[in-house]
Write an enzyme that holds these catalytic residues in place. Sequence first.
Site, mmCIF file in Angstrom:
data_model
loop_
_atom_site.group_PDB
_atom_site.id
_atom_site.type_symbol
_atom_site.label_atom_id
_atom_site.label_comp_id
_atom_site.label_asym_id
_atom_site.label_seq_id
_atom_site.Cartn_x
_atom_site.Cartn_y
_atom_site.Cartn_z
ATOM 1 N N HIS A 151 0.824 -1.207 0.000
ATOM 2 C CA HIS A 151 0.000 0.000 0.000
ATOM 3 C C HIS A 151 0.863 1.264 0.000
ATOM 4 C CE1 HIS A 151 -3.565 2.451 1.113
ATOM 5 N NE2 HIS A 151 -2.676 3.149 1.792
ATOM 6 N N GLU A 152 1.876 1.285 0.860
ATOM 7 C CA GLU A 152 2.705 2.492 0.955
ATOM 8 C C GLU A 152 3.537 2.718 -0.306
ATOM 9 O OE1 GLU A 152 2.231 4.780 3.133
ATOM 10 O OE2 GLU A 152 0.815 3.527 4.215
ATOM 11 N N HIS A 188 1.513 4.211 -3.083
ATOM 12 C CA HIS A 188 1.402 5.679 -3.015
ATOM 13 C C HIS A 188 2.605 6.313 -3.728
ATOM 14 C CE1 HIS A 188 -2.068 6.540 -0.554
ATOM 15 N NE2 HIS A 188 -1.632 5.877 0.496
ATOM 16 N N GLU A 231 -6.232 6.893 -1.676
ATOM 17 C CA GLU A 231 -6.237 5.714 -0.806
ATOM 18 C C GLU A 231 -6.735 4.476 -1.533
ATOM 19 O OE1 GLU A 231 -4.822 5.162 1.803
ATOM 20 O OE2 GLU A 231 -4.263 7.210 2.217
HETATM 21 ZN ZN ZN Z 1 -2.587 5.206 2.321
#
Ligand code: ZN
Length: 277
Positions: free
Chosen positions: A147-148, A151, A210
């Site tokens: 997830h990070e 981004h 997100e």
């Molecule tokens: Zn996030």
Amino acid sequence: MTTRRGRKKIFQCFMAMMTIGAMLLILSCATVPLTGRKELQLVPESQLLSMSFDQYSALLKKSKLSNDPEKVAMVREVGKGIARASEEVMRDYGRASEIKNYRWAFNLIDDDKTVNAFCMPGGKVGVYTGILPVAQDENGLAVVMGHEVAHAIAKHGNERMSQGLLAQFGGVALSVALSSHPGITSDLFMQAYGLGANVGVLLPYSRVQESEADRIGLILMAKAGYDPREAIPFWQRMNKKGGGRPPEFLSTHPAPETRIKQLQALIPEAMRYYKGR
Ligand SMILES: [Zn+2]
């Protein structure tokens, strides 16, 4: 008193600024890998990366790093797998050059109270020990890091800073502002990454960002050989951990039930990338 020639000059100058501003906006649109969304990217990559690398080293210096060799090794191993998967994905889409200047780093920060992780532009990852009990194992950690890193490869940091620049100066004055106040972008970087008061704590990403990081993150973890279906129990554990006041990693994200539903819908796509380890 302004002469006619003076007024003409001001007008020409204004038109030139308008043109530069418009060109800057047109040239500064990028497409997010895998999702195809258009996003604004006004900060030059080289500038963003050098700020990020400096701030990451400063942050590590200020932090206490974990000296648990097993946990540190796990963070590095999962991180490297996710980084490799990112490079493969970008290559598959003919966009390898966009992350060629990344300098991956994966550090475990000894702070049991912080249930969080981040990836700064250019692949600088920090995981706080506080998130490890929620991650439980490599698979859970792969959800977090996928997830990070998502981004970062989606360049959400640049997008947030660009939105900040636009809000502050508008399209027309932007090119002038950037050249006459070189400190502006670094100020915005500090704001975007919360590096002023709360070191390493990110200001919220938008809901769109997100959801995008969830989708890309699942694909990255799957490609790295971690079962993307594990994201569901991970987020359920995260939600339970929330209690009255949600932990930071959660507080900036969509509502728990919405997220689980969205993730379930995304699993089949991610499974196409999953071959096991
Ligand atoms: Zn996030």
